[in-house]
Design a protein around this motif. Structure first.
Motif, short mmCIF file in Angstrom:
data_model
loop_
_atom_site.label_atom_id
_atom_site.label_comp_id
_atom_site.label_asym_id
_atom_site.label_seq_id
_atom_site.Cartn_x
_atom_site.Cartn_y
_atom_site.Cartn_z
N LYS A 146 0.72 -1.10 -0.36
CA LYS A 146 0.24 0.14 -0.02
C LYS A 146 1.01 1.30 -0.04
N THR A 147 0.42 2.23 -0.67
CA THR A 147 1.06 3.48 -0.58
C THR A 147 0.23 4.31 -0.06
N TYR A 148 0.78 5.39 0.91
CA TYR A 148 0.01 6.30 1.72
C TYR A 148 0.61 7.62 1.33
N LEU A 149 -0.38 8.60 1.34
CA LEU A 149 -0.08 10.10 1.38
C LEU A 149 -0.08 10.39 2.77
N ALA A 150 1.18 10.85 3.31
CA ALA A 150 1.44 11.04 4.55
C ALA A 150 2.23 12.64 4.44
N GLY A 151 1.89 13.34 5.62
CA GLY A 151 2.78 14.60 5.77
C GLY A 151 1.95 15.69 6.48
N PRO A 152 1.97 15.57 8.07
CA PRO A 152 1.09 16.36 8.59
C PRO A 152 1.54 18.02 8.63
N GLU A 153 2.77 18.09 7.93
CA GLU A 153 3.25 19.49 7.99
C GLU A 153 2.66 20.35 6.81
N THR A 154 1.96 19.56 5.91
CA THR A 154 1.58 20.21 4.65
C THR A 154 0.08 19.99 4.52
N PRO A 155 -0.60 21.06 4.97
CA PRO A 155 -1.93 21.12 4.94
C PRO A 155 -2.63 21.72 3.48
N SER A 196 16.07 21.92 -0.15
CA SER A 196 15.34 21.00 -1.21
C SER A 196 15.66 19.60 -0.89
N PRO A 197 15.09 19.00 0.41
CA PRO A 197 15.74 17.48 0.76
C PRO A 197 14.48 16.99 -0.29
N ARG A 198 14.96 15.43 -0.29
CA ARG A 198 13.79 14.49 -0.95
C ARG A 198 12.73 14.82 -0.62
N ASP A 199 11.44 14.44 -1.36
CA ASP A 199 10.11 14.39 -0.85
C ASP A 199 9.96 13.07 -0.35
N VAL A 200 8.77 13.09 0.62
CA VAL A 200 8.52 11.72 1.28
C VAL A 200 6.91 11.75 1.49
N THR A 201 6.23 12.77 0.59
CA THR A 201 4.76 12.75 0.71
C THR A 201 4.11 11.52 0.52
N THR A 202 4.86 10.24 -0.15
CA THR A 202 4.29 8.93 -0.42
C THR A 202 5.31 7.77 0.43
N VAL A 203 4.57 7.30 1.21
CA VAL A 203 5.39 6.26 2.04
C VAL A 203 4.54 5.12 1.74
N THR A 204 5.47 3.92 1.16
CA THR A 204 4.94 2.68 0.96
C THR A 204 5.12 1.66 2.13
N CYS A 205 3.95 0.82 2.40
CA CYS A 205 3.79 -0.07 3.45
C CYS A 205 3.65 -1.44 2.58
#
Length: 210
Positions: free
Chosen positions: A2-11, A67-76
């Motif tokens: 599963k791939t989740y869209l995560a990122g509580p810092e980006t409303p 400009s660090p690498r994006d982690v808005t999608t996290v695979t589980c």
């Protein structure tokens, strides 16, 4: 998987600024000009051979740093045979900048969680650490941001994060204690209520920091 869209810092709509991140794009030409002015104010000649390209290099580094690498999608990945395991990922070393003195700090990160039916892709832990390090920071806030992000990914509070930091703002200025290290901990969910699990994580974190 599963791939989740995560990122509580980006409303939605970026309704409020994220601590430590630029509110607008970096003006590299202006940054280079300011570095040139700084060199002049320090008594240097920015046009001499060794410094001619320094302002542009410094400006380019600031863009890279923010400009660090994006982690808005996290695979589980689904995993049924977990047998009450604890997962701990250590040995993650990232560089950030102290927002009080604009001096580097090296952060050694260990993160753990209790999986329930699925596991988080291991490479994401390092990317999460890099993501929150790539900004003006304080170690305490960095620790909480990593923990909050992992909590949003697994959907539970069973997350623990230990960070051991070496701060040049303490090692090369002020008291100049080069051997000083700062440790911050976030202990949530079962890590806070289960003393055995708590001690196992702290032992793993200490081993990874050795």
């Amino acid at each position: 998987m599963k791939t989740y869209l995560a990122g509580p810092e980006t409303p939605p709509g970026n309704a409020f600024p994220v601590p430590g991140r630029p509110a607008s794009p970096i003006d590299t030409a202006h940054v280079a000009d300011l570095i040139s002015q700084l060199l002049t104010a320090l008594g240097e000649d920015p046009t001499r051979e060794g410094l001619i390209d320094t302002p542009n290099r410094v400006a380019a580094w600031w863009v890279e740093f923010f400009s660090p690498r994006d982690v808005t999608t996290v695979t589980c990945f689904s995993e049924s045979q977990l047998s009450d395991q604890m997962v701990v990922v250590g040995g993650m070393s990232v560089w950030s900048l102290c927002e009080h003195h604009l001096l580097p700090m090296n952060l050694q990160v260990t993160a753990g969680y209790v999986p329930d039916g699925e596991v988080v892709g291991l490479s994401k832990f390092g990317r999460i650490a890099e993501h929150f390090a790539g900004r003006l920071q304080v170690q305490e806030r960095f620790t909480e941001q990593v923990a909050e992000y992992l909590t949003s990914v697994i959907g539970r509070k069973d997350v623990a994060v230990a960070v051991r930091g070496m701060h040049l703002c303490m090692g090369m200025r002020g008291v100049r204690m080069e051997a000083a290290r700062t440790t911050t901990l976030h202990i949530g969910g079962q890590f806070a209520t289960n003393p055995v699990l708590n001690q196992q994580f702290l032992a793993a974190a200490q081993w990874n920091a050795a």
